[in-house]
Every structure is written in structure tokens, then in C-alpha cells.
Scaffold this motif. Structure first.
Motif, mmCIF file in Angstrom:
data_model
loop_
_atom_site.group_PDB
_atom_site.id
_atom_site.type_symbol
_atom_site.label_atom_id
_atom_site.label_comp_id
_atom_site.label_asym_id
_atom_site.label_seq_id
_atom_site.Cartn_x
_atom_site.Cartn_y
_atom_site.Cartn_z
ATOM 1 N N LEU A 149 -12.957 16.974 -25.070
ATOM 2 C CA LEU A 149 -13.838 17.392 -26.242
ATOM 3 C C LEU A 149 -14.628 16.315 -26.752
ATOM 4 C CD1 LEU A 149 -11.327 19.404 -28.552
ATOM 5 C CD2 LEU A 149 -13.371 20.361 -27.345
ATOM 6 N N ASN A 155 -9.931 22.043 -30.849
ATOM 7 C CA ASN A 155 -10.845 23.008 -30.288
ATOM 8 C C ASN A 155 -10.977 24.276 -31.245
ATOM 9 O OD1 ASN A 155 -11.958 23.630 -27.449
ATOM 10 N ND2 ASN A 155 -10.759 25.388 -28.045
ATOM 11 N N PRO A 157 -10.730 26.155 -24.567
ATOM 12 C CA PRO A 157 -12.184 26.965 -23.776
ATOM 13 C C PRO A 157 -11.701 27.546 -22.829
ATOM 14 C CG PRO A 157 -11.919 24.326 -24.132
ATOM 15 C CD PRO A 157 -10.647 24.797 -24.304
ATOM 16 N N PHE A 187 -18.931 23.272 -25.695
ATOM 17 C CA PHE A 187 -17.833 22.388 -25.147
ATOM 18 C C PHE A 187 -18.222 21.835 -23.670
ATOM 19 C CE2 PHE A 187 -14.742 22.850 -21.743
ATOM 20 C CZ PHE A 187 -13.863 21.823 -22.223
#
Length: 387
Positions: A203, A77, A86, A374
Motif C-alpha cells: 500500500l 486496506n 485488493p 491501489f
């Protein structure tokens, strides 16, 4: 409120890569039950309240035992988006320790992926924070005395043989606390070879991508099918694609997109610009029912077509963009399978052509725009990352 039932050993074992209880398991099962006593999201079916508690207990087990799943997720990420998580990035984040933002993300991920009919879950929903607050102190206390699970320590650093490697990859694909939510609706239909070509987890990473983050052991490269190269495009098709690209960009002055209003415009473009034969075998008559079209060209892949989404794309070259319709509908591009071809969606996100994205039933616009890639990965999986 006292719950009607509790979390049992089988519930715990089901998200682990073994079938018999390990010495550390009773501790984490008891922890999951303590968390379950503090489950406060009444809207969630009981099954998924339990899942949240099991997953968060397993998250702590991961941190304590050195499994590496959570670290791998955060590492990727950060590579993709420059932040730990996120939605929930914090000013202070403590590596190797439980973090409040981690709990919020696991709660959101579990709730959003729960396979029952519900609206997209707003990551800022106050109930998520309330649930995290209810259990955070319990998790922090458990961090001080929780035992390691020796079976999970450096779990992906090695494998005994091909069978053991396949077992570990199968567990990684869809049976642990981080990837099970994304795969639960599909896992019964996945064939043994499918797991190598379907992305998984928050992801939407392919198994070889997970392995590359989890371990430096080069022996994994010898596992059959794990690292699959893309088939070469046949020479004849490659030449046709290059010819299409040339004709398309000559007409558009180098631009890779064309916006067309109605089927007659589409047919005219195919015949007059791309020089397709002017008959029903070549001019896509099945598209007559649709209102507008986007054509996109790629030198290697050729032509792709999207239908009835022109209003959502804020492009200076798009005469059909409609801000009101985009505010109401463009979020669907991130969540509805096959609505937008993945190459086009990626292009629009990267070129900031979706400024009206808004979390449904909220005024959360910045969050939607900043996390668009995302959200598409998380929602669409193969339909965004598959090729």
C-alpha cells in the motif's frame, strides 16, 4: 518435478529481524520446503518460486505469532477501500486464520514485484489460483500445529533504545515478507534516513503510518525522523501560488485543469493567462517537442504540468480525449514513473476520469478501474505517494 535445490536456513533468516535460529524456525523452513515442492508457476524464475514459498510460510508465522503485519495491511486496506484485500476479497473471510485469498495476493504481489522483465501480472491469471490451490491444504494443516515464534509476538509494541527502534524500523521498511518485494530493487541504494521518506509495502505506507497501525505505544513518536512534518512553504512562494491559482481559475471559470494542444498553446497560456514573461527563460521552450499538455493548479502548491497524456483523460472539458488511445494506454498512468504527476493522477482517479483503464493484454477493465488507486500505490510507491 524434483527441484534442483531447496530453501535453506539462511533464506529464512534473511527475512527476519535476528541472525540466529529460533526454536520455531525449523518448522517454518520445513513448511516452506513443502510448499516449494508444490510450486507450479513455471514462468517464474526459481528464485521467486522460492520467495513465494518463504513469504507464505512467514505469513502463517505472522498469524500464529501475533506479529501483526498482515493484520495491519488488511486494516489499512479496509480503511482505504472498504474490503480486506485488493482484487481477492471473499464473501467469507476468517480473521486470524489462513485464507485462500491471502495466498492469492501474496503470490501476485511477489510475482508482480519480481525485478525481472515481465508484463503486468493479471491478478485473475489462472496460474495464481492454481498455485494457491496447490498449497492451501498444506497451509491449513500447518495452521493447526505450527509453533509461535516468541521473538515476533507483539514485536512493534516496544523498543529498548534508539538503536533497537532503528533496527526494527529497518526490518519493517524492506526486509520482511510483506515489504521486501516492493523494496528489493532499491534497498541497496537506500540510505539510513531515506527509509523515513520512502513509502513501502503493497500500500506504499510510510514507516510512521505502519507504526500507527501496528501499535498504540506513543513512545514511537520520540524516535528521531520517524514523524517528519512537511516543511512550510515560504511566504513569498505561497503568495505566488495563490496569485497563479487566482489567474488560472478566473480564466477557467473555477476549473482546476486546462488542456492545451501543442507548445504554442502552452506558451500563450503562460504569457496571456498567468502573465509570465514572454521569453525563453520563463515559457518552457524545452516542451516544444511534446504534442499536448495538461496544466493543473492548486492554491497551496501552485502549478503542475503533464505532457502527452491528454488523450487518456475522460473529462468533459478535455477536447483531446480519445477512447481508443485511452483503452490502449491509460493503464500506463498507474505504472510508469513520472508519466503523470501524482496530484493529477489522484484527481483523475477520485473524479472517475479514467474509465478506460484495462489490465494489459486482458479485457479486465472493471478490476483496473476499481483498484486504480491501489495499483498506482503498488507500482509507483514514492512517485505516487511522495510529495
Amino acid at each position: 518435478m524434483k527441484k534442483n535445490s531447496k530453501i535453506f536456513p539462511n533464506d529464512w533468516i534473511n527475512i527476519h529481524p535476528y541472525n540466529s535460529m529460533q526454536p520455531s524456525d525449523p518448522y517454518f523452513i520445513e513448511l516452506a520446503n513443502k510448499l516449494y515442492e508444490k510450486a507450479v508457476i513455471d514462468e517464474l524464475p526459481e528464485k521467486y518460486k522460492k520467495k513465494i514459498c518463504i513469504y507464505i510460510s512467514a505469513y502463517l508465522e505472522d498469524i500464529i505469532s501475533g506479529l501483526g503485519l498482515w493484520d495491519a495491511f488488511r486494516s489499512e486496506n479496509r480503511r482505504l477501500y472498504g474490503k480486506n484485500l485488493p482484487f481477492y476479497d471473499e464473501n467469507e473471510y476468517f480473521d486470524g486464520e489462513p485464507n485462500f485469498s491471502d495466498l492469492c495476493f501474496i503470490i501476485w504481489n511477489t510475482w508482480q514485484k519480481a525485478p525481472y522483465e515481465h508484463a503486468f501480472v493479471n491478478p485473475s491469471d489462472k496460474r495464481i489460483k492454481k498455485q494457491a490451490e496447490a498449497i492451501y491444504e498444506t497451509i491449513c494443516k500447518a495452521y493447526e500445529d505450527a509453533p509461535e515464534n516468541d521473538c515476533l509476538k507483539n514485536f512493534f509494541d516496544s523498543f529498548k533504545d534508539e538503536k533497537d527502534a532503528d533496527h526494527k524500523l529497518g526490518w519493517l521498511f524492506g526486509h520482511n515478507y510483506l515489504t521486501e518485494p516492493s523494496m528489493e530493487p532499491y534497498i541497496d541504494r537506500v540510505t539510513p534516513s531515506d527509509k523515513f521518506i520512502i513509502p513501502t509495502g503493497p500500500l506504499a505506507l510510510f514507516l510512521h503510518e505502519w507504526i500507527d497501525i501496528l501499535t498504540e505505544n506513543e513512545e514511537w513518536k520520540n524516535v528521531k525522523k520517524l514523524y517528519v512534518s512537511q516543511p512550510a512553504i515560504p511566504a513569498s512562494m505561497s503568495e505566488r501560488n495563490k496569485d497563479t491559482f487566482s489567474k488560472f481559475t478566473d480564466y477557467t471559470n473555477g476549473y482546476h485543469l486546462a488542456y492545451l494542444n501543442g507548445y504554442d498553446s502552452l506558451r500563450s497560456f503562460l504569457v496571456n493567462v498567468l502573465k509570465w514573461k514572454d521569453d525563453d527563460n520563463h515559457t518552457l521552450p524545452q516542451m516544444k517537442a511534446h504534442n499536448n499538455f495538461i496544466l493543473m493548479v492548486n492554491q497551496e502548491k501552485g502549478l503542475l504540468l503533464a505532457k502527452d497524456i491528454c488523450e487518456f483523460i475522460a473529462d468533459a472539458n478535455n477536447p483531446f480525449y480519445n477512447k481508443d488511445k485511452a483503452e490502449k494506454n491509460s493503464f500506463r498512468l498507474l505504472t510508469e514513473e513520472t508519466l503523470c504527476p501524482p496530484d493529477l493522477l489522484t484527481y483523475c482517479i477520485n473524479n472517475k476520469m479514467l474509465p478506460d483503464l484495462t489490465i494489459p493484454n486482458t479485457d479486465e477493465k472493471n478490476m483496473a478501474v476499481e483498484n486504480a488507486d491501489f495499483i498506482a500505490r503498488h507500482s509507483l510507491l514514492y512517485y505516487y505517494r511522495g510529495d
